[in-house]
Design an enzyme around this catalytic site. Sequence first.
Site, PDB file in Angstrom:
ATOM      1  N   ASN A 151     -30.652  28.629   8.768  1.00 40.02           N
ATOM      2  CA  ASN A 151     -31.439  28.095   7.645  1.00 40.02           C
ATOM      3  C   ASN A 151     -32.460  29.075   7.100  1.00 40.02           C
ATOM      4  O   ASN A 151     -32.658  29.188   5.899  1.00 40.02           O
ATOM      5  CB  ASN A 151     -32.101  26.782   8.060  1.00 40.02           C
ATOM      6  N   GLU A 249     -36.137  25.612  20.357  1.00 44.41           N
ATOM      7  CA  GLU A 249     -36.712  25.046  19.114  1.00 44.41           C
ATOM      8  C   GLU A 249     -35.589  24.299  18.430  1.00 44.41           C
ATOM      9  O   GLU A 249     -34.680  24.921  17.867  1.00 44.41           O
ATOM     10  CB  GLU A 249     -37.218  26.180  18.217  1.00 44.41           C
ATOM     11  N   CYS A 283     -36.383  22.906   9.464  1.00 39.96           N
ATOM     12  CA  CYS A 283     -36.618  21.915  10.528  1.00 39.96           C
ATOM     13  C   CYS A 283     -37.963  21.238  10.367  1.00 39.96           C
ATOM     14  O   CYS A 283     -38.238  20.250  11.016  1.00 39.96           O
ATOM     15  CB  CYS A 283     -36.532  22.581  11.885  1.00 39.96           C
ATOM     16  N   GLU A 462     -43.400  28.799  20.469  1.00 40.15           N
ATOM     17  CA  GLU A 462     -43.363  30.181  20.001  1.00 40.15           C
ATOM     18  C   GLU A 462     -44.692  30.455  19.316  1.00 40.15           C
ATOM     19  O   GLU A 462     -45.539  29.564  19.222  1.00 40.15           O
ATOM     20  CB  GLU A 462     -42.191  30.364  19.031  1.00 40.15           C
TER      21      GLU A 462
HETATM   22  O1  TXE Z   1     -27.249  25.060  14.551  1.00 42.30           O
HETATM   23  P1  TXE Z   1     -26.393  25.414  15.810  1.00 42.30           P
HETATM   24  P2  TXE Z   1     -26.780  25.192  13.091  1.00 42.30           P
HETATM   25  C1  TXE Z   1     -30.223  21.717  13.264  1.00 42.30           C
HETATM   26  C2  TXE Z   1     -29.762  20.951  12.068  1.00 42.30           C
HETATM   27  C3  TXE Z   1     -28.430  21.563  11.781  1.00 42.30           C
HETATM   28  C4  TXE Z   1     -27.933  21.687  13.196  1.00 42.30           C
HETATM   29  C5  TXE Z   1     -26.809  22.655  13.241  1.00 42.30           C
HETATM   30  O2  TXE Z   1     -29.556  19.610  12.444  1.00 42.30           O
HETATM   31  O3  TXE Z   1     -27.562  20.697  11.076  1.00 42.30           O
HETATM   32  O4  TXE Z   1     -29.055  22.178  13.923  1.00 42.30           O
HETATM   33  O5  TXE Z   1     -27.298  23.845  12.593  1.00 42.30           O
HETATM   34  C6  TXE Z   1     -25.350  29.305  18.041  1.00 42.30           C
HETATM   35  N1  TXE Z   1     -24.033  28.309  22.896  1.00 42.30           N
HETATM   36  N2  TXE Z   1     -31.029  22.873  12.947  1.00 42.30           N
HETATM   37  O6  TXE Z   1     -25.297  25.144  12.880  1.00 42.30           O
HETATM   38  O7  TXE Z   1     -24.987  24.985  15.703  1.00 42.30           O
HETATM   39  C7  TXE Z   1     -24.871  29.407  16.625  1.00 42.30           C
HETATM   40  O8  TXE Z   1     -23.846  30.369  16.512  1.00 42.30           O
HETATM   41  C8  TXE Z   1     -24.879  29.234  22.395  1.00 42.30           C
HETATM   42  C9  TXE Z   1     -32.429  22.814  13.217  1.00 42.30           C
HETATM   43  O9  TXE Z   1     -27.508  26.405  12.625  1.00 42.30           O
HETATM   44  O10 TXE Z   1     -27.190  24.895  16.903  1.00 42.30           O
HETATM   45  C10 TXE Z   1     -26.136  29.827  15.910  1.00 42.30           C
HETATM   46  O11 TXE Z   1     -26.362  31.206  16.054  1.00 42.30           O
HETATM   47  N3  TXE Z   1     -25.126  29.394  21.074  1.00 42.30           N
HETATM   48  C11 TXE Z   1     -32.929  24.193  13.489  1.00 42.30           C
HETATM   49  C12 TXE Z   1     -27.213  29.050  16.658  1.00 42.30           C
HETATM   50  O12 TXE Z   1     -26.636  28.723  17.921  1.00 42.30           O
HETATM   51  C13 TXE Z   1     -24.495  28.548  20.233  1.00 42.30           C
HETATM   52  C14 TXE Z   1     -32.548  25.139  12.391  1.00 42.30           C
HETATM   53  C15 TXE Z   1     -27.590  27.752  15.970  1.00 42.30           C
HETATM   54  O13 TXE Z   1     -26.385  27.027  15.774  1.00 42.30           O
HETATM   55  C16 TXE Z   1     -23.597  27.556  20.674  1.00 42.30           C
HETATM   56  C17 TXE Z   1     -31.137  25.098  12.175  1.00 42.30           C
HETATM   57  C18 TXE Z   1     -23.387  27.463  22.070  1.00 42.30           C
HETATM   58  N4  TXE Z   1     -22.566  26.544  22.587  1.00 42.30           N
HETATM   59  C19 TXE Z   1     -30.398  23.971  12.473  1.00 42.30           C
HETATM   60  N5  TXE Z   1     -23.132  26.877  19.583  1.00 42.30           N
HETATM   61  C20 TXE Z   1     -34.451  24.310  13.619  1.00 42.30           C
HETATM   62  N6  TXE Z   1     -35.056  23.578  14.538  1.00 42.30           N
HETATM   63  O14 TXE Z   1     -35.040  25.105  12.914  1.00 42.30           O
HETATM   64  C21 TXE Z   1     -23.723  27.434  18.520  1.00 42.30           C
HETATM   65  N7  TXE Z   1     -24.533  28.443  18.891  1.00 42.30           N
END
Ligand code: TXE
Length: 482
Positions: A151, A249, A283, A462
């Site tokens: 994001n 986070e 977020c 953080e």
């Molecule tokens: O997060 P993901 P995404 C939330 C929001 C969004 C959801 C999915 O609800 O719809 O998370 O977003 C890596 N082991 N937020 O797709 O899937 C992945 O490759 C290790 C809130 O961005 O969790 C990426 O680099 N790593 C959030 C990172 O994790 C893994 C901001 C995030 O992916 C993995 C963004 C695994 N099994 C999304 N699977 C905030 N709090 O700011 C995926 N990844």
Amino acid sequence: MQKILNYINGELVEPNSKKWIDNIDPATGDVYSLIPDSDSSDIDSAARAAKDAFPAWANTSNEERYRVLNKLVELIKENADELALAESIDNGKPLKLAQKVDIPRAWQNFEFFATGIMHFASESHNMQAANTINYTLRQPIGVVGCISPWNLPLYLFTWKIAPAIAAGNCVVAKPSEVTPMTAYLLSELAIKAGLPKGVLNIVHGLGHKVGDSITRNPEIKAISFTGGTKTGEAIASIAAPMFKKLSLELGGKNPNLVFADCDYKKALSTSVMSSFANQGQICLCGSRIYIEESIYEKFKEDFVAKVNKLKVGNPLDSDSNLGAVVSKDHQEKVLSYIDLAVEEGGTILTGGKKLELDGECKNGYFIAPTVIEGLDNNCRIQQEEIFGPVVTLTPFKNEEHALELANSSQYGLSSTIWTQDLNRANRIANKIDAGIVWVNCWLHRDLRTPFGGVKNSGVGREGGFEVFKFFTEPKNVCIQWS
Ligand code: TXE
């Protein structure tokens, strides 16, 4: 077709698999570059490079680390326009947002932690009567893993790697495969800055392969992760039994409380921003708007009128307020939540559909900013993180009722309170389940403050010296003299 490369041991290299993943521009739907489809063998190389680099890097002076990281500050500033354009094309966010927020925050992260490490100290404890002194060493952990989301790609990527490196660790980092471009451009700048090889390693690829390999790699002793709560759970289930330090986070479903005595004009305009900035993909966005019932109808009318003036357009156009959401999958996820809102009895006051633009963006992933009312507070729309341009409006009777609604959530990341009554503001700030409370403002960020949430919004903090404490191990040394 541009090929993004991994950055391992100071070199830009292809993935061992020689396989690639399409990188799509969400505003056009076109494949515009290729991402390494890396696997555990690439992570093994990165972890080995980091391990080999660690002794020398841990022994550099704080001043030396400051100097190297400050070169990165200068290089990011010099390349700000290219980085902002890359961020906008990769993520779909308006170019002006990337220019104003994402890229400045990237160099500010390096600047803040490069200078911060010059002031980070540890304590001593004097046992006078026993002729004994204790001092605490705060030593870098070693090889650490940083995994970041799509994001705010460079903003959140640097938010992790800057303090990790400043504290003397060596990093294996993975940006989201959805938005890898600026992390790749940063690796080119790291080479120019003279960052010693192996101190920072960036491996691109799928989360369940590359992210998972980082979590499992025994050389990587701590994981700093930002992303979805479900993914955070998966990481914790692997890392916890390996006794790795964890900073998670995760998601948020943040309440925005608007009291009748608020500075109405400011509450209204800021609430539009806190609802739809970055297409609602922050977020910290206030996606649950609770309004005191005496001003509910007026606020609803004025809010919808302002939302209807927002322009959803080509992210590269300076008059676009919203760009594209980050991917087709995410567009479908958000649209499915809008359908669910209607099933759950909600009324769509504006938006509620995907937008088809003409011209080069005709195949892009756009959603109209959407405002929904009339939903029960316990329904899925009010409880689950949608992470798109969708907010709900709900009236509340009084302070107690507002707090009850706000706290009835599995999340506890941030919250916003609009009131001129400082007693009330402090009463609510004291009781609300959140790691961050904004009063009469939103997204004002002092990097010295602890950043993070409670409940399903994560573990740890953080920012400031909090993150230096995460990326170091305290050791107590106790010396007695005769
Ligand atoms: O997060 P993901 P995404 C939330 C929001 C969004 C959801 C999915 O609800 O719809 O998370 O977003 C890596 N082991 N937020 O797709 O899937 C992945 O490759 C290790 C809130 O961005 O969790 C990426 O680099 N790593 C959030 C990172 O994790 C893994 C901001 C995030 O992916 C993995 C963004 C695994 N099994 C999304 N699977 C905030 N709090 O700011 C995926 N990844």
